[in-house]
Design a protein around this motif. Structure first.
Motif, PDB file in Angstrom:
ATOM      1  N   GLN A  98       0.167   6.529 -26.129  1.00 15.57           N
ATOM      2  CA  GLN A  98       1.239   6.975 -26.443  1.00 15.57           C
ATOM      3  C   GLN A  98       2.245   5.810 -26.331  1.00 15.57           C
ATOM      4  OE1 GLN A  98       2.470  10.046 -23.876  1.00 15.57           O
ATOM      5  NE2 GLN A  98       4.285  10.406 -24.866  1.00 15.57           N
ATOM      6  N   LYS A  99       2.123   4.936 -25.393  1.00 17.85           N
ATOM      7  CA  LYS A  99       3.288   3.870 -25.095  1.00 17.85           C
ATOM      8  C   LYS A  99       3.437   3.041 -26.242  1.00 17.85           C
ATOM      9  CE  LYS A  99       2.737   0.304 -22.406  1.00 17.85           C
ATOM     10  NZ  LYS A  99       2.343  -0.486 -21.450  1.00 17.85           N
ATOM     11  N   GLU A 116       4.698  -4.043 -27.654  1.00 18.52           N
ATOM     12  CA  GLU A 116       5.590  -3.597 -26.622  1.00 18.52           C
ATOM     13  C   GLU A 116       6.646  -4.629 -26.712  1.00 18.52           C
ATOM     14  OE1 GLU A 116       7.835  -1.082 -24.735  1.00 18.52           O
ATOM     15  OE2 GLU A 116       5.674  -0.582 -25.086  1.00 18.52           O
ATOM     16  N   SER A 169       8.265  -4.948 -30.245  1.00 23.26           N
ATOM     17  CA  SER A 169       9.138  -3.769 -30.536  1.00 23.26           C
ATOM     18  C   SER A 169      10.803  -4.118 -30.195  1.00 23.26           C
ATOM     19  CB  SER A 169       8.642  -2.591 -30.142  1.00 23.26           C
ATOM     20  OG  SER A 169       8.917  -2.406 -28.610  1.00 23.26           O
ATOM     21  N   GLU A 210       6.428   2.727 -33.562  1.00 26.02           N
ATOM     22  CA  GLU A 210       7.415   3.379 -34.230  1.00 26.02           C
ATOM     23  C   GLU A 210       8.650   2.805 -34.135  1.00 26.02           C
ATOM     24  OE1 GLU A 210       8.661   5.737 -36.853  1.00 26.02           O
ATOM     25  OE2 GLU A 210       6.626   5.624 -36.147  1.00 26.02           O
ATOM     26  N   ARG A 211       9.272   2.087 -32.907  1.00 23.83           N
ATOM     27  CA  ARG A 211      10.347   1.433 -32.597  1.00 23.83           C
ATOM     28  C   ARG A 211      10.288   0.222 -33.643  1.00 23.83           C
ATOM     29  NH1 ARG A 211       9.333   2.247 -27.198  1.00 23.83           N
ATOM     30  NH2 ARG A 211       8.739   0.155 -27.182  1.00 23.83           N
ATOM     31  N   GLU A 255       1.988   3.588 -29.273  1.00 22.90           N
ATOM     32  CA  GLU A 255       2.381   4.244 -30.679  1.00 22.90           C
ATOM     33  C   GLU A 255       3.953   4.342 -30.506  1.00 22.90           C
ATOM     34  OE1 GLU A 255       0.495   4.951 -33.246  1.00 22.90           O
ATOM     35  OE2 GLU A 255      -1.197   4.280 -32.174  1.00 22.90           O
ATOM     36  N   GLN A 256       4.421   4.441 -29.618  1.00 21.00           N
ATOM     37  CA  GLN A 256       5.973   4.467 -29.483  1.00 21.00           C
ATOM     38  C   GLN A 256       6.713   3.222 -29.727  1.00 21.00           C
ATOM     39  OE1 GLN A 256       6.786   6.049 -25.584  1.00 21.00           O
ATOM     40  NE2 GLN A 256       6.626   8.250 -26.448  1.00 21.00           N
TER      41      GLN A 256
END
Length: 152
Positions: free
Chosen positions: A130-131, A95, A98, A137-138, A133-134
């Motif tokens: 989910q958080k 996190e 990202s 992706e960012r 993986e996002q």
């Protein structure tokens, strides 16, 4: 006589009567029955109580069975705790990564974080998965923006 006590133990185990099984651990007439009863105890609180009750007694084998079971349950709990800590740490690191600006170590760091994530992702809850993986992706979008500055 031993057969009767063993039958009572089997009935208590089948009925999930933890109190009756625990009683046989402490009060069973035969060593074999006390040992079998000790092996049948699964509840950590009951294990702790039984260990306190028979500590210092003459039945060392039952005491060892109970303490070994307790130690095994504690080891499993510690391992689960460590796994959850690693999931949280990796997720938080991804996190944070990202939202960083691209630098020469951005890609290699993402690769290392993704490897750590793959090792624990299956054990993460759906929200964390989910958080995370996002966030991955960012991070990939940051790399894509750096490689192709005109896009986006």
């Amino acid at each position: 006589m031993a057969e009767e006590e063993e039958a009572a133990l089997q009935a208590a185990i089948a009925a999930h009567d933890t109190e009756a099984v625990a009683r046989l651990v402490v009060e069973g007439t035969f060593t074999k029955v006390r040992q079998l009863a000790a092996r049948a105890i699964e509840d950590p609180a009951t294990l702790r109580q039984l260990i306190r009750n028979i500590r210092g007694g003459n039945d060392k084998s039952v005491y060892k069975i109970l303490t070994d079971k307790r130690d095994a349950l504690l080891a499993v709990a510690r391992k689960l705790e460590q796994l959850q800590a690693e999931i949280s740490a990796v997720s938080a690191a991804i996190e944070r990564h990202s939202v960083r600006h691209h630098d020469p170590l951005f890609g290699p760091t993402l690769e290392q974080l993704e490897q750590r994530w793959k090792a624990v992702a299956a054990d993460a809850g759906p929200d964390v998965r989910q958080k995370t993986e996002q966030a991955i992706e960012r991070s990939r979008e940051v790399i894509a923006q750096h490689l192709h500055p005109g896009r986006g």
